[in-house]
Design a protein around this motif. Sequence first.
Motif, mmCIF file in Angstrom:
data_model
loop_
_atom_site.group_PDB
_atom_site.id
_atom_site.type_symbol
_atom_site.label_atom_id
_atom_site.label_comp_id
_atom_site.label_asym_id
_atom_site.label_seq_id
_atom_site.Cartn_x
_atom_site.Cartn_y
_atom_site.Cartn_z
ATOM 1 N N ARG A 169 0.839 -1.203 0.000
ATOM 2 C CA ARG A 169 0.000 0.000 0.000
ATOM 3 C C ARG A 169 0.873 1.250 0.000
ATOM 4 N N ASP A 170 1.756 1.315 -1.008
ATOM 5 C CA ASP A 170 2.643 2.472 -1.222
ATOM 6 C C ASP A 170 3.539 2.740 -0.022
ATOM 7 N N GLY A 171 3.972 1.693 0.627
ATOM 8 C CA GLY A 171 4.895 1.842 1.740
ATOM 9 C C GLY A 171 4.262 2.284 3.042
ATOM 10 N N LYS A 172 2.950 2.392 3.087
ATOM 11 C CA LYS A 172 2.288 2.826 4.309
ATOM 12 C C LYS A 172 2.092 1.700 5.309
ATOM 13 N N ARG A 173 2.278 0.463 4.871
ATOM 14 C CA ARG A 173 2.136 -0.695 5.760
ATOM 15 C C ARG A 173 3.332 -1.623 5.572
ATOM 16 N N THR A 174 3.697 -2.267 6.671
ATOM 17 C CA THR A 174 4.819 -3.207 6.635
ATOM 18 C C THR A 174 4.485 -4.422 7.482
ATOM 19 N N ILE A 175 4.781 -5.582 6.929
ATOM 20 C CA ILE A 175 4.766 -6.827 7.702
ATOM 21 C C ILE A 175 6.221 -7.264 7.848
ATOM 22 N N GLY A 176 6.680 -7.410 9.064
ATOM 23 C CA GLY A 176 8.080 -7.769 9.288
ATOM 24 C C GLY A 176 8.217 -9.005 10.151
ATOM 25 N N MET A 177 9.241 -9.799 9.861
ATOM 26 C CA MET A 177 9.550 -10.997 10.645
ATOM 27 C C MET A 177 11.003 -10.909 11.100
ATOM 28 N N ARG A 178 11.219 -11.034 12.385
ATOM 29 C CA ARG A 178 12.577 -11.122 12.907
ATOM 30 C C ARG A 178 12.871 -12.592 13.204
ATOM 31 N N LEU A 179 13.811 -13.153 12.470
ATOM 32 C CA LEU A 179 14.153 -14.565 12.601
ATOM 33 C C LEU A 179 15.435 -14.717 13.392
ATOM 34 N N THR A 180 15.369 -15.469 14.479
ATOM 35 C CA THR A 180 16.546 -15.774 15.287
ATOM 36 C C THR A 180 16.856 -17.257 15.123
ATOM 37 N N PHE A 181 18.072 -17.569 14.655
ATOM 38 C CA PHE A 181 18.456 -18.940 14.352
ATOM 39 C C PHE A 181 19.161 -19.558 15.565
ATOM 40 N N VAL A 182 18.581 -20.632 16.087
ATOM 41 C CA VAL A 182 19.147 -21.343 17.233
ATOM 42 C C VAL A 182 19.750 -22.637 16.700
ATOM 43 N N SER A 183 21.050 -22.594 16.413
ATOM 44 C CA SER A 183 21.697 -23.704 15.714
ATOM 45 C C SER A 183 21.709 -24.984 16.528
ATOM 46 N N GLU A 184 21.930 -24.864 17.855
ATOM 47 C CA GLU A 184 22.040 -26.088 18.653
ATOM 48 C C GLU A 184 20.728 -26.857 18.729
ATOM 49 N N ARG A 185 19.604 -26.196 18.501
ATOM 50 C CA ARG A 185 18.308 -26.875 18.516
ATOM 51 C C ARG A 185 17.702 -26.979 17.120
ATOM 52 N N VAL A 188 14.042 -21.962 14.436
ATOM 53 C CA VAL A 188 14.015 -20.526 14.173
ATOM 54 C C VAL A 188 12.934 -19.904 15.038
ATOM 55 N N LEU A 189 13.318 -18.899 15.832
ATOM 56 C CA LEU A 189 12.366 -18.131 16.616
ATOM 57 C C LEU A 189 11.885 -16.966 15.758
ATOM 58 N N ALA A 190 10.598 -16.883 15.518
ATOM 59 C CA ALA A 190 10.044 -15.888 14.603
ATOM 60 C C ALA A 190 9.168 -14.905 15.366
ATOM 61 N N ARG A 191 9.574 -13.650 15.352
ATOM 62 C CA ARG A 191 8.781 -12.587 15.980
ATOM 63 C C ARG A 191 8.235 -11.695 14.880
ATOM 64 N N GLU A 192 6.929 -11.503 14.876
ATOM 65 C CA GLU A 192 6.243 -10.808 13.784
ATOM 66 C C GLU A 192 5.720 -9.457 14.258
ATOM 67 N N VAL A 193 5.895 -8.434 13.441
ATOM 68 C CA VAL A 193 5.411 -7.107 13.778
ATOM 69 C C VAL A 193 4.678 -6.529 12.569
ATOM 70 N N SER A 194 3.603 -5.804 12.847
ATOM 71 C CA SER A 194 2.821 -5.161 11.805
ATOM 72 C C SER A 194 2.838 -3.658 12.051
ATOM 73 N N LEU A 195 3.167 -2.883 11.025
ATOM 74 C CA LEU A 195 3.248 -1.432 11.141
ATOM 75 C C LEU A 195 2.289 -0.770 10.149
ATOM 76 N N ILE A 196 1.596 0.257 10.607
ATOM 77 C CA ILE A 196 0.731 1.074 9.749
ATOM 78 C C ILE A 196 1.142 2.526 9.952
ATOM 79 N N ARG A 197 1.524 3.192 8.865
ATOM 80 C CA ARG A 197 2.030 4.558 8.958
ATOM 81 C C ARG A 197 1.082 5.522 8.230
ATOM 82 N N GLY A 198 -0.004 5.856 8.861
ATOM 83 C CA GLY A 198 -0.900 6.846 8.287
ATOM 84 C C GLY A 198 -1.625 6.379 7.050
#
Length: 297
Positions: A169-185, A188-198
């Motif tokens: 939507r022309d950069g006004k919205r973002t879906i983001g995933m922060r992936l943390t890789f835990v090699s010994e196990r 992947v730990l996935a933290r999701e954030v949703s942003l709406i900018r006007g």
Amino acid sequence: MNRLLNPPVVAAVLLLLLAGAASLGWLWLRDGRIAPMGIVCALLPFGLLLWAILAGEGGRSQIGITAWALTMFGAFIPAIYVMRSGPENWFVQWRFLLTFGGAYLAIMIVFMLWLAAWTAWVPPAPGAMPLAEHRLKQRVRSLANAGLELRIETPAGRPDRLLVSREFRDGKRTIGMRLTFVSERHCVLAREVSLIRGDKPMDASEARMSSSLRPRDGTHPDADLIYDASLTVTPPSEAIRRQIALRIADGRVEIAGDKDAASAPANLAHVLTELVHQSGWGWQGVFADWQRACRKA
């Protein structure tokens, strides 16, 4: 997957039976008897849970939601029976209120945290050997060349993480995933954030996000522009992952299925889940930074 023998179903049944036993035990100590209706009240949540599991789907999300809803509210049924069978003034039974309420909150908080982690967990594909961490990251980065319009970055000082985001939507919205890789196990730990900018509201729910007071005459929207930042966890969906149908060849990833479904911003989590799943790693959705544990594969 056996729906009846899944851990959340077993745990929910035990919690409901425990709540029923505690309530009826209190009634027995107080009155010295238990009416047949009390037995029905104690077993009703148990029967409802079994019916819902047998009649519902077998996916983790459906089982988790069912176990959560019926355990959350079903445990009150025997307690309400005990309260209604006593004096009309419920506050006379303050000892029972404190004891049952405290135990209910303590047990349910732990159960809900465990249930949320179980529901958001996707185990590795059966028989898939886990890739080395650097090769899995290479596959994630290759999604940027699969027509999904992704931005993939490595945070400064955190080589164990990748930030995957998709603007729309022309950069006004973002879906983001922060992936943390835990090699010994190998997860992947996935933290999701949703942003709406006007951006303008997309549905009636978003239109009610404005805090301003406007006349409800049908001529003024509830919100002209909305701003929001929220954490969420997308429940795993095997059906959507099959619809996307990723084709992985060594370090390259291609969309072999529905490209429209794969490119939908709301399905970003499903695309990444399927990629991690096929690579022999587990996928664990998390809400906050303090959630650092992975389930055992």
